[in-house]
Enzyme design. Structure first.
Site, short mmCIF file in Angstrom:
data_model
loop_
_atom_site.label_atom_id
_atom_site.label_comp_id
_atom_site.label_asym_id
_atom_site.label_seq_id
_atom_site.Cartn_x
_atom_site.Cartn_y
_atom_site.Cartn_z
N LYS A 131 0.81 -1.24 0.00
CA LYS A 131 0.00 0.00 0.00
C LYS A 131 0.84 1.28 0.00
CE LYS A 131 -2.73 -2.94 -0.15
NZ LYS A 131 -3.12 -3.23 -1.52
N TRP B 281 1.46 0.88 -8.93
CA TRP B 281 1.83 2.01 -9.79
C TRP B 281 3.26 1.83 -10.32
CZ3 TRP B 281 2.35 7.69 -7.59
CH2 TRP B 281 2.38 8.59 -8.64
N HIS C 22 7.92 -7.50 -1.05
CA HIS C 22 7.53 -6.67 0.10
C HIS C 22 8.48 -6.91 1.28
CE1 HIS C 22 4.00 -4.86 -1.53
NE2 HIS C 22 3.21 -5.90 -1.45
N TYR D 132 6.33 8.05 -2.87
CA TYR D 132 5.05 8.08 -3.60
C TYR D 132 4.65 9.52 -3.86
CZ TYR D 132 -0.02 7.06 -4.25
OH TYR D 132 -1.31 6.97 -4.73
N ARG E 47 -7.87 2.43 -5.66
CA ARG E 47 -8.90 3.15 -4.91
C ARG E 47 -8.84 4.61 -5.34
NH1 ARG E 47 -9.84 5.53 0.29
NH2 ARG E 47 -7.59 5.68 0.53
P1 PAP Z 1 0.07 -3.56 -2.97
O1 PAP Z 1 1.33 -3.33 -2.20
O2 PAP Z 1 -0.88 -4.46 -2.29
O3 PAP Z 1 0.34 -3.93 -4.38
P2 PAP Z 1 -0.12 -0.81 -3.58
O4 PAP Z 1 -0.26 -0.78 -5.04
O5 PAP Z 1 1.22 -0.53 -3.01
O6 PAP Z 1 -0.69 -2.16 -3.01
O7 PAP Z 1 -1.09 0.23 -2.91
C1 PAP Z 1 -2.40 0.50 -3.34
C2 PAP Z 1 -2.51 1.99 -3.25
O8 PAP Z 1 -1.92 2.58 -4.42
C3 PAP Z 1 -3.96 2.47 -3.25
O9 PAP Z 1 -3.93 3.70 -2.55
P3 PAP Z 1 -5.21 4.35 -1.86
O10 PAP Z 1 -5.87 3.28 -1.06
O11 PAP Z 1 -4.70 5.47 -1.03
O12 PAP Z 1 -6.07 4.85 -2.96
C4 PAP Z 1 -4.21 2.64 -4.73
O13 PAP Z 1 -5.32 3.44 -5.02
C5 PAP Z 1 -2.90 3.30 -5.14
N1 PAP Z 1 -2.64 3.18 -6.56
C6 PAP Z 1 -2.86 2.12 -7.38
N2 PAP Z 1 -2.50 2.42 -8.63
C7 PAP Z 1 -2.05 3.70 -8.62
C8 PAP Z 1 -1.57 4.57 -9.63
N3 PAP Z 1 -1.49 4.20 -10.89
N4 PAP Z 1 -1.21 5.82 -9.25
C9 PAP Z 1 -1.28 6.22 -7.96
N5 PAP Z 1 -1.74 5.44 -6.97
C10 PAP Z 1 -2.13 4.18 -7.30
#
Ligand code: PAP
Length: 345
Positions: A74, A79, A141, A232, A298
């Site tokens: 997260k 991304w 991770h 980020y 999200r």
């Molecule tokens: P993971 O470690 O389980 O793969 P990860 O992708 O690190 O999860 O985190 C998800 C977060 O990245 C979400 O944040 P939020 O809950 O604050 O919204 C998700 O929305 C966000 N996220 C996914 N894709 C992107 C993107 N392309 N650009 C920016 N934020 C993104």
């Protein structure tokens, strides 16, 4: 999992005896949104991936050309997977409309070593990683310390992305109730309070937060050619500069022509949360067995925590930053955000 004695236990377990006594209790007692956690080699490992983690640690042989994306869950993993894959393969997929991201989730394009790569591996039945095109791209991770030695000693490169802990915590709180096991769970203030307490103590998958971040940050300080440390919030604020740094770091810098053209902007657009969220594969597919792909997308904003955390909850997480400061670390972009507030989107 037959846990070995932790190598770095200062944060959670004080003595060997305490560890021995606590081992079983820890396995049983520590839950994160219903998922059992086990304290292993200095971090909280999800029981459901403990065997895969050991297989990865035991068997993975890094090559000098490998690129490994490391992060706490997260913090921007999905991304970065999209960006990294798109940067490295930009010549192969110059037509964005035919890009693999339209049909394959970012998590499948760059597999996690402790989830998918070593899944279902028993004895000699290991994945054949020799056929993967170079440079091989992987993700993890895991914290820095328990990584396999070959990652540390080879010339492979590591890209680490961190995220401010307030948004990291809030993002986690939205993600875990969406897992199949928790179907129907409604996120409420009690659940958040309970998990905030654990989060601040470092008891969440791959935590403690400070150890994870500092482990990679210290390595990036020692050897910036080995570990690229990103925020980020920085990617949000200055995507173009960050893409150039990323491309350079992995050995495929953008040419002058590419910089003048729209290649970088196209990648930024393709990998934006808005674009990824709209793709059918991310709307409906299920790559991991525990949740649907859409749970990974999200809001993707900086500062969303202020919609969910009370001032006292935020203060508790902010205190964690004191420990980072004591170690000499502070967030470049997030602190800028706090000073300027509305300039982040
Ligand atoms: P993971 O470690 O389980 O793969 P990860 O992708 O690190 O999860 O985190 C998800 C977060 O990245 C979400 O944040 P939020 O809950 O604050 O919204 C998700 O929305 C966000 N996220 C996914 N894709 C992107 C993107 N392309 N650009 C920016 N934020 C993104």
């Amino acid at each position: 999992m037959a846990a070995s004695k932790p190598t770095d236990t200062k944060s959670q377990v004080q003595s060997e005896d305490e560890f021995k006594q606590g081992e079983i209790a820890l396995q049983k007692d520590q839950l994160w949104f219903g998922y059992p956690l086990h304290f292993y080699q200095g971090f909280w490992c999800l029981n459901m991936i403990s065997d895969i983690t050991i297989s990865f640690q035991t068997n993975f042989q890094a090559q000098d050309t490998d690129v490994i994306l490391a992060s706490l869950p997260k913090t921007g993993t999905t991304w970065l997977k999209s960006l990294l894959f798109s940067i490295v393969n930009r010549k192969k997929y110059s037509d964005v409309s035919q890009h693999p991201l339209h049909s394959i989730t970012p998590h499948e394009l760059i597999d996690h070593l402790e989830f998918e790569v070593y899944k279902n591996c028993h004895g000699n039945d290991l994945p054949d990683l020799t056929k993967i095109p170079l440079p091989r791209l992987f993700a993890t991770h895991m914290p820095y310390l328990p990584l396999p030695e070959s990652i540390k000693t080879s010339k492979c490169r590591i890209i680490y992305v961190c995220r401010n802990p307030l948004d990291n915590f809030v993002s986690s709180c939205h993600f875990w109730p969406k897992l199949d096991l928790n179907k129907g769970m409604k996120l409420d203030v009690n659940i958040m309070e309970e998990h905030l307490d654990k989060y601040c103590k470092g008891i969440f998958p791959f935590g403690p937060y400070e150890d994870h971040l500092l482990g990679y940050w210290k390595e990036s300080m020692k050897n910036s050619n080995k570990v690229l440390f990103l925020e980020y919030e920085g990617l949000k604020k200055e995507p173009k500069d960050h893409l150039k740094r990323l491309a350079e770091f992995v050995g495929c810098p953008f040419s002058k022509e590419e910089e003048k053209g729209n290649v970088i902007d196209e990648i930024i657009e393709l990998c934006s949360i808005k674009s990824l969220k709209e793709m059918e594969i991310n709307k409906r597919g299920k790559y991991y067995e525990w949740f649907e792909n859409k749970a990974l997308f999200r809001k993707g904003e900086v500062g969303d925590w202020s919609n969910y955390l009370t001032p006292s909850m935020a203060k508790r997480i902010e205190e964690m930053q004191e420990r980072l400061k004591e170690a000499g670390f502070s967030f470049t972009y997030y602190n800028h955000l706090k000073a300027k507030d509305s300039s982040f989107g």
